[in-house]
Design a protein around this motif. Structure first.
Motif, PDB file in Angstrom:
ATOM      1  N   GLN A 174       1.330  15.438  12.390  1.00 32.59           N
ATOM      2  CA  GLN A 174       0.585  14.564  11.486  1.00 32.59           C
ATOM      3  C   GLN A 174      -0.834  14.412  12.002  1.00 32.59           C
ATOM      4  N   ILE A 175      -1.826  14.746  11.156  1.00 29.50           N
ATOM      5  CA  ILE A 175      -3.211  14.659  11.591  1.00 29.50           C
ATOM      6  C   ILE A 175      -4.000  13.602  10.827  1.00 29.50           C
ATOM      7  N   LEU A 176      -3.463  13.126   9.672  1.00 24.26           N
ATOM      8  CA  LEU A 176      -4.210  12.151   8.882  1.00 24.26           C
ATOM      9  C   LEU A 176      -3.244  11.268   8.120  1.00 24.26           C
ATOM     10  N   ARG A 177      -3.525   9.969   8.102  1.00 24.27           N
ATOM     11  CA  ARG A 177      -2.768   9.016   7.293  1.00 24.27           C
ATOM     12  C   ARG A 177      -3.775   8.249   6.469  1.00 24.27           C
ATOM     13  N   ASP A 178      -3.624   8.274   5.166  1.00 26.53           N
ATOM     14  CA  ASP A 178      -4.562   7.625   4.261  1.00 26.53           C
ATOM     15  C   ASP A 178      -3.838   6.664   3.335  1.00 26.53           C
ATOM     16  N   LYS A 179      -4.492   5.553   3.017  1.00 28.19           N
ATOM     17  CA  LYS A 179      -3.969   4.636   2.010  1.00 28.19           C
ATOM     18  C   LYS A 179      -4.368   5.139   0.631  1.00 28.19           C
ATOM     19  N   VAL A 180      -3.481   4.952  -0.330  1.00 28.77           N
ATOM     20  CA  VAL A 180      -3.753   5.334  -1.711  1.00 28.77           C
ATOM     21  C   VAL A 180      -3.922   4.065  -2.514  1.00 28.77           C
ATOM     22  N   CYS A 181      -5.013   3.963  -3.218  1.00 24.62           N
ATOM     23  CA  CYS A 181      -5.280   2.806  -4.063  1.00 24.62           C
ATOM     24  C   CYS A 181      -5.287   3.282  -5.512  1.00 24.62           C
ATOM     25  N   ILE A 182      -4.304   2.839  -6.279  1.00 19.88           N
ATOM     26  CA  ILE A 182      -4.155   3.314  -7.650  1.00 19.88           C
ATOM     27  C   ILE A 182      -5.206   2.694  -8.566  1.00 19.88           C
ATOM     28  N   ASP A 185       0.836  -1.186   0.000  1.00 20.32           N
ATOM     29  CA  ASP A 185       0.000   0.000   0.000  1.00 20.32           C
ATOM     30  C   ASP A 185       0.878   1.245   0.000  1.00 20.32           C
ATOM     31  N   LYS A 186       0.381   2.285  -0.645  1.00 15.39           N
ATOM     32  CA  LYS A 186       1.047   3.574  -0.580  1.00 15.39           C
ATOM     33  C   LYS A 186       0.272   4.436   0.397  1.00 15.39           C
ATOM     34  N   LEU A 187       0.988   5.267   1.130  1.00 12.74           N
ATOM     35  CA  LEU A 187       0.369   6.096   2.151  1.00 12.74           C
ATOM     36  C   LEU A 187       0.579   7.560   1.833  1.00 12.74           C
ATOM     37  N   THR A 188      -0.409   8.370   2.170  1.00  9.37           N
ATOM     38  CA  THR A 188      -0.254   9.825   2.116  1.00  9.37           C
ATOM     39  C   THR A 188      -0.477  10.361   3.525  1.00  9.37           C
ATOM     40  N   PHE A 189       0.188  11.442   3.834  1.00  5.32           N
ATOM     41  CA  PHE A 189       0.108  12.038   5.153  1.00  5.32           C
ATOM     42  C   PHE A 189      -0.346  13.483   5.031  1.00  5.32           C
ATOM     43  N   THR A 190      -1.145  13.926   6.003  1.00  5.45           N
ATOM     44  CA  THR A 190      -1.598  15.314   6.074  1.00  5.45           C
ATOM     45  C   THR A 190      -1.123  15.885   7.402  1.00  5.45           C
ATOM     46  N   TYR A 191      -0.643  17.133   7.336  1.00  4.39           N
ATOM     47  CA  TYR A 191      -0.085  17.778   8.518  1.00  4.39           C
ATOM     48  C   TYR A 191      -0.816  19.083   8.800  1.00  4.39           C
ATOM     49  N   ASP A 192      -0.890  19.459  10.078  1.00  3.92           N
ATOM     50  CA  ASP A 192      -1.480  20.741  10.431  1.00  3.92           C
ATOM     51  C   ASP A 192      -0.411  21.832  10.350  1.00  3.92           C
ATOM     52  N   ALA A 193      -0.780  23.072  10.695  1.00  4.62           N
ATOM     53  CA  ALA A 193       0.125  24.209  10.557  1.00  4.62           C
ATOM     54  C   ALA A 193       1.365  24.080  11.438  1.00  4.62           C
ATOM     55  N   TYR A 214     -11.098  20.188  10.074  1.00  2.07           N
ATOM     56  CA  TYR A 214     -10.753  19.885  11.458  1.00  2.07           C
ATOM     57  C   TYR A 214     -10.211  18.465  11.571  1.00  2.07           C
ATOM     58  N   PRO A 215      -9.264  18.228  12.471  1.00  6.06           N
ATOM     59  CA  PRO A 215      -8.753  16.869  12.650  1.00  6.06           C
ATOM     60  C   PRO A 215      -9.774  15.974  13.350  1.00  6.06           C
ATOM     61  N   SER A 216      -9.548  14.685  13.280  1.00  5.41           N
ATOM     62  CA  SER A 216     -10.432  13.726  13.947  1.00  5.41           C
ATOM     63  C   SER A 216     -10.437  13.987  15.442  1.00  5.41           C
ATOM     64  N   GLY A 217     -11.605  13.796  16.047  1.00  2.51           N
ATOM     65  CA  GLY A 217     -11.712  14.002  17.484  1.00  2.51           C
ATOM     66  C   GLY A 217     -13.138  14.254  17.905  1.00  2.51           C
ATOM     67  N   VAL A 218     -13.292  14.739  19.126  1.00  6.15           N
ATOM     68  CA  VAL A 218     -14.607  15.020  19.698  1.00  6.15           C
ATOM     69  C   VAL A 218     -14.744  16.531  19.874  1.00  6.15           C
ATOM     70  N   TYR A 219     -15.884  17.062  19.466  1.00  7.92           N
ATOM     71  CA  TYR A 219     -16.146  18.495  19.516  1.00  7.92           C
ATOM     72  C   TYR A 219     -17.446  18.744  20.263  1.00  7.92           C
ATOM     73  N   LEU A 220     -17.637  19.982  20.667  1.00  7.52           N
ATOM     74  CA  LEU A 220     -18.835  20.378  21.392  1.00  7.52           C
ATOM     75  C   LEU A 220     -19.507  21.513  20.626  1.00  7.52           C
ATOM     76  N   LEU A 221     -20.760  21.309  20.235  1.00  6.45           N
ATOM     77  CA  LEU A 221     -21.551  22.327  19.551  1.00  6.45           C
ATOM     78  C   LEU A 221     -22.546  22.887  20.554  1.00  6.45           C
ATOM     79  N   ILE A 222     -22.460  24.188  20.826  1.00  7.29           N
ATOM     80  CA  ILE A 222     -23.355  24.827  21.788  1.00  7.29           C
ATOM     81  C   ILE A 222     -24.225  25.826  21.043  1.00  7.29           C
TER      82      ILE A 222
END
Length: 149
Positions: free
Chosen positions: A33-41, A21-29, A125-133
């Motif tokens: 590292q906030i996201l790791r995804d598999k790439v399927c050609i 598998d090939k992987l791609t990574f996403t980074y915040d400012a 937004y990165p994965s996680g738990v948020y609060l909507l008020i």
């Protein structure tokens, strides 16, 4: 015997080379590292996400209106979060605030008094738990736990 082992080894190595598998990574400012995804050609492109209104449609009254005054879906979400409400008791939604669980304020929306729905883009937004008020003009508050995959 050596030929059979050589053929077996060749078949295994070819099969393993296709299963990598090939992987791609996403980074915040900040460089985290906030996201790791598999790439399927060879895979077909993904379909557009289908959002379920199960929380809305499962609770319809006889006149076709939802009996819940406030509905947030899909939860957990990946891209868009739909927030719908009815002003049944005369109170109007004044503002919607989105927070992280550690108290960081991310978003403030002030819908017009005639609006009944707001869409919030969670793709940034990165994965996680948020609060909507939600704050109403009557002083009432409602909060919702939102999970971002």
């Amino acid at each position: 015997m050596k030929v059979k082992l050589l053929l077996l080894f060749s078949c295994i190595s070819i099969a393993l080379s296709y299963s990598q598998d090939k992987l791609t990574f996403t980074y915040d400012a900040a460089g985290n590292q906030i996201l790791r995804d598999k790439v399927c050609i060879d895979c077909p492109p993904p379909l557009a996400p289908q959002f379920s209104r199960a929380g809305v449609d499962a609770d319809l009254s006889e006149n076709g209106l939802s009996t819940k005054p406030f509905v947030v879906y899909p939860n957990p979400t990946t891209h868009l979060l739909f927030v719908e409400w009815l002003n049944t008791d005369g109170s109007v939604v004044e503002e919607l605030n989105l927070f992280t669980l550690d108290g960081k304020h991310l978003l403030n929306l002030k819908p017009k008094s005639d609006m009944r729905q707001v869409n919030i883009d969670f793709s940034k937004y990165p994965s996680g738990v948020y609060l909507l008020i939600t704050n109403f003009n009557s002083g009432k508050r409602e909060s919702f736990k939102i999970i971002k995959k």
